[in-house]
Design an enzyme around this catalytic site. Structure first.
Site, PDB file in Angstrom:
ATOM      1  N   THR A  60      32.999  63.557 -13.865  1.00 37.05           N
ATOM      2  CA  THR A  60      32.307  62.275 -14.691  1.00 37.05           C
ATOM      3  C   THR A  60      33.204  61.266 -13.976  1.00 37.05           C
ATOM      4  OG1 THR A  60      34.083  62.313 -16.319  1.00 37.05           O
ATOM      5  CG2 THR A  60      32.265  63.586 -16.870  1.00 37.05           C
ATOM      6  N   GLU A 106      27.389  65.925 -17.567  1.00 37.31           N
ATOM      7  CA  GLU A 106      27.968  67.148 -18.117  1.00 37.31           C
ATOM      8  C   GLU A 106      26.492  67.927 -18.741  1.00 37.31           C
ATOM      9  OE1 GLU A 106      29.000  64.153 -19.022  1.00 37.31           O
ATOM     10  OE2 GLU A 106      30.934  64.151 -19.624  1.00 37.31           O
ATOM     11  N   LYS A 115      30.480  45.600 -32.927  1.00 37.25           N
ATOM     12  CA  LYS A 115      30.588  45.665 -34.260  1.00 37.25           C
ATOM     13  C   LYS A 115      30.965  44.445 -34.934  1.00 37.25           C
ATOM     14  CE  LYS A 115      32.534  50.365 -33.220  1.00 37.25           C
ATOM     15  NZ  LYS A 115      33.066  50.041 -31.798  1.00 37.25           N
TER      16      LYS A 115
HETATM   17  P1  ADP Z   1      29.948  58.772 -16.652  1.00 38.24           P
HETATM   18  O1  ADP Z   1      29.755  59.363 -18.098  1.00 38.24           O
HETATM   19  O2  ADP Z   1      31.131  59.321 -16.169  1.00 38.24           O
HETATM   20  O3  ADP Z   1      29.819  57.241 -16.539  1.00 38.24           O
HETATM   21  P2  ADP Z   1      27.429  59.814 -16.192  1.00 38.24           P
HETATM   22  O4  ADP Z   1      26.310  59.342 -14.824  1.00 38.24           O
HETATM   23  O5  ADP Z   1      27.479  61.343 -16.508  1.00 38.24           O
HETATM   24  O6  ADP Z   1      28.736  59.309 -15.672  1.00 38.24           O
HETATM   25  O7  ADP Z   1      26.883  58.948 -17.413  1.00 38.24           O
HETATM   26  C1  ADP Z   1      25.846  59.351 -18.373  1.00 38.24           C
HETATM   27  C2  ADP Z   1      25.767  58.082 -19.232  1.00 38.24           C
HETATM   28  O8  ADP Z   1      24.988  57.220 -18.561  1.00 38.24           O
HETATM   29  C3  ADP Z   1      25.024  58.747 -20.536  1.00 38.24           C
HETATM   30  O9  ADP Z   1      26.117  59.182 -21.529  1.00 38.24           O
HETATM   31  C4  ADP Z   1      24.385  57.284 -20.847  1.00 38.24           C
HETATM   32  O10 ADP Z   1      25.395  56.547 -21.535  1.00 38.24           O
HETATM   33  C5  ADP Z   1      24.131  56.721 -19.728  1.00 38.24           C
HETATM   34  N1  ADP Z   1      22.906  57.123 -19.283  1.00 38.24           N
HETATM   35  C6  ADP Z   1      22.343  58.087 -18.533  1.00 38.24           C
HETATM   36  N2  ADP Z   1      20.805  57.706 -18.432  1.00 38.24           N
HETATM   37  C7  ADP Z   1      20.641  56.566 -19.156  1.00 38.24           C
HETATM   38  C8  ADP Z   1      19.340  56.086 -19.523  1.00 38.24           C
HETATM   39  N3  ADP Z   1      18.036  56.578 -19.077  1.00 38.24           N
HETATM   40  N4  ADP Z   1      19.209  55.069 -20.258  1.00 38.24           N
HETATM   41  C9  ADP Z   1      20.477  54.639 -20.900  1.00 38.24           C
HETATM   42  N5  ADP Z   1      21.854  55.145 -20.731  1.00 38.24           N
HETATM   43  C10 ADP Z   1      21.681  56.270 -19.844  1.00 38.24           C
END
Ligand code: ADP
Length: 545
Positions: free
Chosen positions: A182, A329, A442
């Protein structure tokens, strides 16, 4: 119980490789090289080179379960690592070249990487990493811009010296195929270990027509880096289907991408919103310059695709966007936004609303969203499109633990994964991300969705990009602030922006200030870096009451 009498046939990536070799050896694999020329090969070539690569790695001492890291752009040799390393029983670990060298080193140490495959053009980066990653014994250099320098192994020279035949071992489908970290926007980077089974099933899901629908007839252009959650599984789906693959190499600017899409007649492309925002802008300025009639869908994910982007592509250029949500994940695809047939008589605005949502879960992924009751116990929220809670998922390609068992608090006692995304889910199952938990504003105990405000701001004609984040406030604790990037030569006053938002939101949602910025800071995977925005401007309201 009567047990089924079907074969216990392992779902492994070796099958994808075998299948491509047997059925699709002539499917093309095209790579744009650093000098912008195109390298052309076929899946048949890739398959033979996978045999050579496995033999070379074996000779270098790589055995079952060993981690082979990559520090590469998207290209043919990276695809070879994607296939050969898992098929030989080892584990490919895609390092994110956008991270700080010491972060890369931490991740390489944490994963126990032994061998590295590195682009020649990225050797300066490796030079800054190597001292802190002593576990990496050998470095194979992909000679993307001249042969490997002294002291390194040359990937092409090594392959040339080997036989294309490799006796691929039988593998357990639950064995590890890939490690991906991640990006650490929420703490230390954590390692997610994809299995052969999870990656294979995920590739099959991508090939479903109601999903991305990757087919042999497609030309797939993964713009999303191969170090970002396995380029969303697109390379594997393409190989499974026997599609043509086109890799952009290091050239990710809008002009280069449009040249490649038009020149290679891409049908499917995938990338994060920023990439598509740049492309949409360039197309708006030059609507006739590229012939994009081959393109059937552009998959957008990684952060929220603004509705104005989806609508702009469709209305002004006749291009379809498929919006999808996922995480490292989740291998990574979780939900995908398509409009169901049962929604057939919706008007344009409601269809756009569905297409701009994060969509509903793809087969085998299950979702729920949760709140904490007064007594501290978790409760499932209703699918009413209004209740906001943390999204939890489970399924065959959802992580059950991190490498090294860190972050165990992300997994619930009843075995769901806590995403950290705050969402609503409507009666039809459409998920809408209102925020990442740590980015929610918030204000006086009420939650304000920064994503909804950003999407609305980005629909303003003068706005290129906008990020909404929490600013400290003496009375309300936090209040929303907007950082806005205007399109070249355009601008709008704070009053105009406020007037634009007013009809759409409750008054207390409206940002207290609009700050004009040149660019919005981003994470290594293209997400708005709100921690940085808060560092830079979080005290704006305290200083300018
Ligand atoms: P990291 O969590 O390490 O930043 P990831 O690429 O695994 O990297 O990120 C996943 C996160 O990206 C998700 O939990 C969400 O917050 C965001 N995300 C992914 N796709 C979308 C989407 N289509 N719309 C909004 N948020 C998204």
């Amino acid at each position: 119980m009567l047990r089924g009498r079907m074969m216990d046939f392992p779902l492994t990536l070796t099958h994808l490789l075998d299948r491509a070799t047997r059925y699709f050896p002539r499917s093309e694999v095209v790579t744009r090289l650093p000098d912008k020329s195109l390298r052309r090969a076929t899946l048949g070539d890739v398959s033979a080179r996978c045999g050579r690569l496995a033999n070379a790695l074996q000779r270098l001492g790589v055995g079952p379960g060993d981690r082979v890291a990559t520090l590469c752009w998207n290209h043919q040799q990276h695809l070879e690592c994607y296939l050969a390393v898992p098929a030989m029983g080892a584990v490919v670990h895609t390092l994110n070249l956008r991270l700080h060298p010491s972060e890369i080193a931490y991740i390489a140490r944490h994963a126990g990487d032994k061998v590295l495959v590195c682009d020649r053009t990225l050797l300066p980066l490796w030079e800054n990493v190597r001292a802190e990653a002593p576990g990496i014994e050998k470095v194979l250099v992909v000679p993307d811009a001249g042969p490997a320098p002294e002291g390194f192994l040359d990937y092409e020279a090594l392959l040339a010296a080997e036989s294309p035949h490799h006796a691929w071992p039988g593998l357990d489908e639950d064995s590890a195929a890939m490690v991906c970290y991640t990006s650490g926007t929420t703490g230390n980077p954590k390692g997610v270990v994809y299995s052969h089974r999870s990656t294979t099933l995920h590739a099959m899901a991508l090939c479903m027509r109601d999903c991305v629908g990757v087919s042999e007839e497609d030309t797939v252009l993964p713009v999303v880096p191969m170090f970002h959650a396995s380029a969303w599984g697109m390379p594997y789906a393409a190989v499974l289907a026997g599609a043509k693959l086109v890799f952009p190499g290091p050239h990710l600017d809008p002009t280069s991408l449009l040249d490649l899409m038009a020149g290679e007649r891409a049908t499917l492309a995938a990338g994060v919103p920023t990439i598509w925002l740049g492309i949409l802008n360039l197309l708006d300025e030059n609507p006739k310059r590229w012939d994009l009639t081959s393109v059937r869908s552009m998959v957008i994910g990684g952060s929220a695709a603004p509705p104005s982007l989806i609508d702009g592509f469709r209305r002004r250029h006749g291009l379809e966007v498929t919006h999808a949500w996922g995480m490292t994940e989740t291998n990574p695809l979780g939900t995908l936004a398509r409009v169901k047939r049962s929604a057939g008589d919706l008007g344009d605005a409601q269809r756009l609303e569905a297409r701009a949502s994060q969509g509903y879960a793809v087969p085998f992924v299950e979702v729920r969203h949760m709140a904490v009751a007064g007594d501290g116990a978790p409760v499932r929220l209703p699918w009413d499109g209004a209740s906001m809670g943390e999204l939890e998922v489970r399924g065959p390609w959802v992580a059950s633990a991190y490498l090294g068992d860190e972050g165990s608090d992300k997994f619930t006692p009843d075995e769901w994964f806590r995403t950290g995304d705050v969402v609503t889910i409507d009666a039809e199952g459409y998920v809408r991300i209102t925020d990442r938990a740590k980015d929610v504003v918030k204000s006086g105990g009420e939650w304000i969705s920064s994503v909804a405000l950003e999407n609305a701001l980005m629909a303003h004609p003068a706005v290129l990009e906008a990020a909404v984040f929490a600013g400290k406030h003496p009375k309300w604790d936090e209040r929303p602030l907007a950082a806005v990037v205007f399109k070249p030569g355009q601008t709008a006053t704070p009053d105009e922006l406020r007037a634009w938002l007013e009809p759409r939101f409750a008054k207390f949602w409206l940002p207290d200030a609009y700050l004009t910025v040149e660019q919005i800071p981003r994470t290594s995977t293209g997400k708005f870096l709100k921690t940085r925005l808060r560092e830079l401007y979080g005290e704006h309201l305290l200083k300018n009451p």
